[in-house]
Scaffold this motif. Structure first.
Motif, short mmCIF file in Angstrom:
data_model
loop_
_atom_site.label_atom_id
_atom_site.label_comp_id
_atom_site.label_asym_id
_atom_site.label_seq_id
_atom_site.Cartn_x
_atom_site.Cartn_y
_atom_site.Cartn_z
N THR A 14 -20.26 2.98 -6.55
CA THR A 14 -18.91 2.56 -6.92
C THR A 14 -18.11 3.75 -7.42
OG1 THR A 14 -19.70 0.37 -7.56
CG2 THR A 14 -17.56 1.01 -8.40
N GLY A 15 -16.84 3.78 -7.04
CA GLY A 15 -15.92 4.78 -7.54
C GLY A 15 -15.03 4.18 -8.62
N HIS A 16 -14.50 5.04 -9.48
CA HIS A 16 -13.57 4.58 -10.50
C HIS A 16 -12.82 5.78 -11.07
CE1 HIS A 16 -16.28 5.10 -14.35
NE2 HIS A 16 -16.50 6.06 -13.49
N ALA A 17 -11.84 5.49 -11.89
CA ALA A 17 -11.11 6.51 -12.64
C ALA A 17 -10.72 5.88 -13.97
CB ALA A 17 -9.87 6.97 -11.87
N LEU A 18 -10.74 6.69 -15.01
CA LEU A 18 -10.41 6.19 -16.35
C LEU A 18 -9.01 6.67 -16.73
CD1 LEU A 18 -13.84 6.87 -18.10
CD2 LEU A 18 -13.07 4.81 -16.87
N TYR A 19 -8.07 5.75 -16.63
CA TYR A 19 -6.67 6.09 -16.93
C TYR A 19 -6.52 6.47 -18.39
CZ TYR A 19 -1.71 6.15 -17.37
OH TYR A 19 -0.43 6.58 -17.61
N GLY A 20 -5.84 7.61 -18.64
CA GLY A 20 -5.56 8.05 -19.99
C GLY A 20 -6.70 8.81 -20.65
N TYR A 21 -7.82 8.94 -19.98
CA TYR A 21 -8.96 9.65 -20.53
C TYR A 21 -8.66 11.14 -20.61
CZ TYR A 21 -13.83 11.16 -21.09
OH TYR A 21 -14.98 11.74 -21.55
N LYS A 26 -10.95 11.16 -15.76
CA LYS A 26 -9.61 10.64 -15.44
C LYS A 26 -9.38 10.72 -13.93
CE LYS A 26 -7.21 15.01 -16.22
NZ LYS A 26 -6.32 15.73 -17.11
N ASN A 27 -10.15 11.58 -13.26
CA ASN A 27 -10.05 11.73 -11.81
C ASN A 27 -10.91 10.69 -11.11
OD1 ASN A 27 -8.46 14.23 -11.85
ND2 ASN A 27 -10.31 15.11 -12.75
N THR A 83 -2.66 -0.45 -15.81
CA THR A 83 -2.26 0.96 -15.93
C THR A 83 -1.50 1.37 -14.67
OG1 THR A 83 -4.17 1.93 -14.81
CG2 THR A 83 -4.43 1.40 -17.17
N PRO A 84 -0.90 2.54 -14.68
CA PRO A 84 -0.24 3.03 -13.46
C PRO A 84 -1.20 3.25 -12.28
CG PRO A 84 0.64 4.16 -15.36
CD PRO A 84 -0.54 3.36 -15.84
N HIS A 85 -2.49 3.16 -12.51
CA HIS A 85 -3.44 3.24 -11.39
C HIS A 85 -3.21 2.12 -10.38
CE1 HIS A 85 -6.71 5.95 -13.36
NE2 HIS A 85 -5.79 6.66 -12.73
N ILE A 86 -2.46 1.11 -10.77
CA ILE A 86 -2.15 0.01 -9.85
C ILE A 86 -1.45 0.55 -8.59
CG2 ILE A 86 0.08 -0.62 -10.91
CD1 ILE A 86 -2.39 -3.25 -9.85
N ASP A 103 -9.38 -6.18 -15.65
CA ASP A 103 -8.55 -6.26 -16.87
C ASP A 103 -9.00 -5.31 -17.96
OD1 ASP A 103 -6.93 -8.30 -15.91
OD2 ASP A 103 -8.23 -9.87 -16.68
N TYR A 104 -9.84 -4.35 -17.62
CA TYR A 104 -10.41 -3.47 -18.64
C TYR A 104 -10.54 -2.05 -18.09
CZ TYR A 104 -14.58 -4.70 -15.88
OH TYR A 104 -15.47 -4.91 -14.85
N GLN A 105 -10.76 -1.11 -18.99
CA GLN A 105 -11.05 0.27 -18.59
C GLN A 105 -12.44 0.25 -17.94
OE1 GLN A 105 -9.36 2.91 -18.15
NE2 GLN A 105 -9.68 4.46 -19.70
N PRO A 106 -12.58 0.70 -16.69
CA PRO A 106 -13.85 0.52 -15.97
C PRO A 106 -14.94 1.53 -16.38
CG PRO A 106 -12.25 1.56 -14.53
CD PRO A 106 -11.53 1.22 -15.80
N THR A 107 -15.29 1.50 -17.65
CA THR A 107 -16.40 2.28 -18.17
C THR A 107 -17.68 1.47 -17.99
OG1 THR A 107 -16.17 1.31 -20.37
CG2 THR A 107 -14.95 3.37 -19.94
N SER A 108 -18.81 2.12 -18.09
CA SER A 108 -20.09 1.39 -18.02
C SER A 108 -20.18 0.33 -19.11
CB SER A 108 -21.27 2.35 -18.13
OG SER A 108 -21.35 3.16 -16.99
#
Length: 150
Positions: A14-21, A26-27, A83-86, A103-108
């Motif tokens: 799975t890929g993800h990015a953490l907005y505001g990190y 953040k990438n 977030t603006p990641h939308i 609905d959440y920051q996609p952290t583990s």
């Protein structure tokens, strides 16, 4: 009768990015996740039941976890929809990518909370979710325990 815990392990990409990190995460990047799901219950005592001696058939647990998590998250990119990641998500979707908006920051940490809720709703009444471990690298993981979240 004894209460027994059984664990089934799963793998997905799975890929993800953490907005505001404030670091590299953040990438957009990805992980080869390892998910361990542990449930508890008493082995079936009815010797006429085809599942005699089992807490839950590993295949039944596999079906639940695959339908609720693995099949959805495997080779997807996950973004927090608040977030603006939308905008990035929309662009990727328009280009045919599999994107999940949560609905959440996609952290583990947040993913194991989400996964626990999804799995709990699908388990038979006599089976309890004991714990979930989501490993994102060889040395980093998050764990959820029912005993700490009841």
């Amino acid at each position: 009768m004894s209460t027994i815990r059984i664990t089934k392990q799963f793998n997905f990409e799975t890929g993800h990015a953490l907005y505001g990190y404030d670091g590299k995460c953040k990438n957009v990047h990805g992980h080869s996740y390892k998910l361990s799901v542990t449930v508890s219950g008493e082995p079936i005592q009815d010797n006429t039941n085809v599942k005699f001696g089992m807490v839950i058939d590993f295949g039944d647990l596999k079906k639940i976890v695959n339908e609720e998590i693995v099949d959805l998250f495997d080779h997807a990119t996950v973004f927090n929809k608040n977030t603006p990641h939308i905008e990035l998500a929309k662009e990727l979707k328009d280009r045919g990518h599999h994107v999940i908006l949560v609905d959440y920051q996609p952290t583990s940490e947040m993913m194991v909370i989400d996964f626990a809720e999804k799995i709990k709703t699908r388990l038979p009444k006599n089976i309890k979710l004991h714990s979930i471990k989501l490993q994102e690298t060889d040395t980093s993981f998050a764990e959820w325990f029912a005993s700490e979240n009841s």
